[in-house]
Design a protein around this motif. Structure first.
Motif, mmCIF file in Angstrom:
data_model
loop_
_atom_site.group_PDB
_atom_site.id
_atom_site.type_symbol
_atom_site.label_atom_id
_atom_site.label_comp_id
_atom_site.label_asym_id
_atom_site.label_seq_id
_atom_site.Cartn_x
_atom_site.Cartn_y
_atom_site.Cartn_z
ATOM 1 N N ASP A 82 0.821 -1.216 0.000
ATOM 2 C CA ASP A 82 0.000 0.000 0.000
ATOM 3 C C ASP A 82 0.854 1.264 0.000
ATOM 4 O O ASP A 82 0.412 2.330 -0.444
ATOM 5 N N LEU A 83 2.089 1.161 0.504
ATOM 6 C CA LEU A 83 2.986 2.323 0.564
ATOM 7 C C LEU A 83 3.505 2.721 -0.814
ATOM 8 O O LEU A 83 4.065 3.799 -0.983
ATOM 9 N N ILE A 92 6.855 8.843 5.732
ATOM 10 C CA ILE A 92 5.504 8.364 6.032
ATOM 11 C C ILE A 92 5.339 8.202 7.534
ATOM 12 O O ILE A 92 6.080 7.461 8.175
ATOM 13 N N LEU A 97 -0.682 8.846 7.060
ATOM 14 C CA LEU A 97 -1.516 7.698 6.698
ATOM 15 C C LEU A 97 -2.980 7.947 7.044
ATOM 16 O O LEU A 97 -3.886 7.563 6.306
ATOM 17 N N VAL A 113 3.377 -2.045 10.399
ATOM 18 C CA VAL A 113 3.560 -2.257 8.960
ATOM 19 C C VAL A 113 3.767 -3.747 8.722
ATOM 20 O O VAL A 113 4.659 -4.358 9.309
ATOM 21 N N LEU A 119 7.420 -3.319 -2.818
ATOM 22 C CA LEU A 119 7.777 -1.905 -2.726
ATOM 23 C C LEU A 119 8.985 -1.663 -3.616
ATOM 24 O O LEU A 119 9.990 -2.367 -3.523
ATOM 25 N N LEU A 123 11.527 4.806 0.653
ATOM 26 C CA LEU A 123 10.663 5.582 1.540
ATOM 27 C C LEU A 123 11.205 5.534 2.957
ATOM 28 O O LEU A 123 11.831 4.555 3.363
ATOM 29 N N VAL A 125 9.815 5.235 6.516
ATOM 30 C CA VAL A 125 8.560 4.881 7.188
ATOM 31 C C VAL A 125 8.780 4.929 8.696
ATOM 32 O O VAL A 125 9.646 4.237 9.226
#
Length: 148
Positions: A82-83, A92, A97, A113, A119, A123, A125
């Motif tokens: 989803d990321l 993030i 979110l 997570v 992915l 990113l 996170v």
């Protein structure tokens, strides 16, 4: 005059039955309720599951297992796949979110997570928990998994 022209239609209306108007009416005396008893009374009857004073079945059935509802830790979950919707090199957080509707409700223990999905972007996170797979996939894509 024809049968189909009758108003209201033949048999459509019936007279209200008046109970308790003498023995000759057919519904006098007990008024269709039988001879006394609990169900003949206004508001009478027993609650669902009542078995006449016996121990109800629901109390006889053994409760099995263990329920940890008072102490369980509830996380809002999101998958690594989803990321992928975010831009590369984005930071993030739980707030981001929530604002972007990836998590519907903030949970007391924060965000966890999970490792489902692929992915491809780097990113950063920031979350409260990561599964081992999720951490590996984020770092493999060139990003960072920071536990708060």
């Amino acid at each position: 005059m024809e049968l189909n022209n009758l108003k209201p239609a033949a048999g459509a209306t019936t007279k209200k039955v008046r109970v308790g108007r003498g023995i000759g009416s057919g519904i006098g005396k007990t008024s269709g309720k039988g001879h006394k008893g609990q169900n003949a009374r206004s508001g009478g009857g027993v609650r669902p599951g009542f078995e006449g004073g016996n121990i109800p079945l629901i109390r006889k059935v053994v409760i099995r297992g263990f329920n940890n509802k008072n102490f369980k830790k509830v996380y809002a979950t999101i998958n690594v796949g989803d990321l992928e919707a975010f831009e590369a090199n984005a930071v993030i957080t739980e707030e981001l979110l929530y604002e972007t509707r990836f998590i519907g409700k903030r949970q007391p223990y924060g965000v966890k997570v999970l490792g489902d999905g692929v992915l491809t972007k780097p990113l950063t996170v920031k979350a409260n928990k990561f599964t081992k797979q999720a951490k590996e996939k984020i770092e493999k894509a060139g990003g960072k998994a920071e536990e708060i």
